[in-house]
Design an enzyme around this catalytic site. Structure first.
Site, PDB file in Angstrom:
ATOM      1  N   GLU A  42      61.314  58.547  38.473  1.00  0.00           N
ATOM      2  CA  GLU A  42      59.855  58.734  38.487  1.00  0.00           C
ATOM      3  C   GLU A  42      59.408  59.917  37.630  1.00  0.00           C
ATOM      4  O   GLU A  42      58.610  60.753  38.075  1.00  0.00           O
ATOM      5  CB  GLU A  42      59.357  58.875  39.927  1.00  0.00           C
TER       6      GLU A  42
ATOM      7  N   GLU B 284      62.896  50.600  43.694  1.00  0.00           N
ATOM      8  CA  GLU B 284      62.266  51.071  44.937  1.00  0.00           C
ATOM      9  C   GLU B 284      61.145  50.108  45.277  1.00  0.00           C
ATOM     10  O   GLU B 284      60.217  49.930  44.496  1.00  0.00           O
ATOM     11  CB  GLU B 284      61.706  52.496  44.810  1.00  0.00           C
TER      12      GLU B 284
END
Length: 502
Positions: free
Chosen positions: A173, A292
């Site tokens: 991320e 995710e």
């Protein structure tokens, strides 16, 4: 009663399913590791401290790959802190989740645990506070046979053979301002290019995952993918996607339609990758790693009350409802519909932290509601994803329009000569009569019809009581290439069809 039709043609295929689409995730966060998969002194722990009860629940899921060690955690993690004699490992402030990391559990312990449950390792490298040098040292430690500093150190730690980890995440991320070492798309693209290049020099057999957008609400989505892939396209093998959903307004009709948003996310990233491929005149297809995904919102308020700088506090411990299981089922269906490009996916996470499995420290463990659609897809969704032709009535909600009541996909397993139809009836009020045409496959019978249903959409499972659990009393039949079934209101289904034997 609502009525829907579906046609399955043997030649109408999406792709062969990569089993890694049923992967999961363990981060050094909350009780995922400590008190989750690892609890020395627990009555059911083995000689290495791994909880046998948890390992059994995970083995039943047939999880093929597990991502580690993060997550936000990895962007501040020095992997060297978690190897060697435990008495020499330092305690550190863990800034991503504001806890104390003891480093009692590290790389080798995770590799041992993953092997014990039959899973591959998907390792992430720190591209937040560290970079190329840390990554090349870690892969040398894990994958090089010997005769160098890091590989010989692994041998000194008791691992003569390389770990041979194939799949590596280039950070986590990195588009997010919350991330330690947050980087612009240009910064990340350059760093990930050079990191991937050097890691593949150490071990040319690996594959690597480039960070994509943390979710579809990011202001840089999908520009972050386009810019970073423009720099690293030929060096990487996958781009990552992350997405979580929550029913914060108690609008179940909209909540159950979020898989449509997931579908849009995947289609957008596919088209972004294809644009870069066309721009570069490349023959390489970029695949997707949805590493995710889950429902996540129940624990948000409780997490604000956690005292910082404690060890393995109960963070992100969502207790899932029956309606959460329905959305997880639809999200799995969506991933299978994109099996041509989504090759890896990780339900985040596996134990205690937004997880299908929960534990009590020193005590028992149990299956959350979302455990079951994940179990069913992983066990019965192996083979070739079929492209169904579906005709279904639709509804409008506050957030979505034209939502099909029937959400479905099918998987053909040629080795077993079985078809698995996965379906969700999104209707909150009505049963749905399904007619499925499978004549192109020949004569098949219903081998099993599994149903997950409950009158209370907010029903949860606990250690003391498993209120939401599947049964095999589904109403379906097959005759002359046609399957008919009744899907009760708001329910998840697996209709297993086996070839008839004369």
């Amino acid at each position: 009663m609502l009525n829907a039709k579906m046609t399955l043609e043997k030649e109408f295929t999406i792709a062969e399913i990569d089993p890694r689409i049923y992967g999961s995730f363990i981060e050094h966060l909350g009780r995922a590791v400590y008190g989750g998969i690892y609890e020395p002194g627990h009555p059911d722990a083995d000689e290495k401290g791994y909880r046998r009860d948890v390992s059994k629940l995970i083995a039943d899921l047939r999880v093929p790959i597990v991502r580690y060690p993060g997550g936000n955690f990895v962007s501040g993690y020095n992997w060297e802190d978690g190897i060697g004699p435990r008495e020499n490992r330092p305690r550190k402030l863990e800034l991503a989740w504001r806890t104390i990391e003891t480093n009692e559990f590290g790389t080798n312990e995770f590799v041992d645990w993953a092997r014990s449950v039959g899973a591959q390792v998907m390792m992430a490298v720190n591209l937040g506070t560290r970079g190329i040098d840390e990554a090349r040292s870690l892969i040398e430690y894990c994958n090089h046979p010997g005769g160098t500093y890091w590989s010989d150190l692994r041998k000194q730690h008791g691992y003569a053979r390389p770990h041979a980890i194939k799949t590596w995440c280039l950070g986590n991320e990195m588009d997010g301002p919350w991330q330690i070492g947050h980087k612009t798309a240009e910064e990340y693209g350059r760093l990930s290019l050079e990191t991937a290049k050097v890691m593949k020099w150490v071990d040319p057999t690996i594959e690597v995952v480039s960070c994509g957008s943390s979710n579809t609400n990011m202001p840089t989505f999908p520009e972050y993918e386009a810019t970073s892939l423009d720099l690293n396209y030929e060096a990487v093998d996958y781009v990552s996607l992350h997405q979580y959903y929550g029913n914060r307004t108690n609008d179940t009709a909209s909540f159950l339609a979020y898989s449509m948003d997931l579908d849009h996310f995947i289609r957008t990233i596919k088209s972004t990758c294809d644009y870069i491929q066309a721009k570069k005149r490349s023959k390489k297809t970029m695949y997707l790693s949805f590493d995710e995904w889950n429902v996540w919102f129940h624990s948000n308020e409780a997490d604000k009350q956690i005292e910082p700088w404690t060890i393995a506090p109960p963070q992100l411990e969502d207790i899932y409802t029956f309606e959460d299981a329905l959305l997880v089922g639809s999200m799995l269906i969506t991933l299978l519909k994109h099996a041509d490009r989504v090759k890896i996916a990780c339900l985040a996470q596996l134990v205690n932290v937004i997880a299908p499995i929960m534990t009590v420290n020193g005590g028992g463990s149990w299956r959350q509601t979302i455990y079951y659609p994940y179990l069913h897809a992983s066990v019965y969704g192996r083979g070739i994803a079929l492209q169904p032709v579906v005709s279904s009535p639709k509804y409008d909600s506050k957030a979505f329009t034209d939502v099909p009541y029937l959400d479905s996909v099918a998987v053909f397993n040629p080795e077993l000569e079985e078809i698995a139809v996965f379906a969700v009836n999104r209707s909150l009020n009505d049963s749905l009569a399904l007619e499925c045409d499978i004549r192109s496959f020949g004569d098949y019978r219903v081998a099993e019809h599994i149903v997950l249903e409950h009158d209370d959409l907010k029903a949860v499972n606990t250690l003391q009581e498993e209120r939401v659990r599947p049964h095999a009393n589904g109403r379906s039949s097959a005759s002359e290439g046609r399957v008919t079934a009744v899907l009760p209101k708001h329910s998840w289904h697996v209709i297993r069809l086996a070839k008839s034997r004369s």
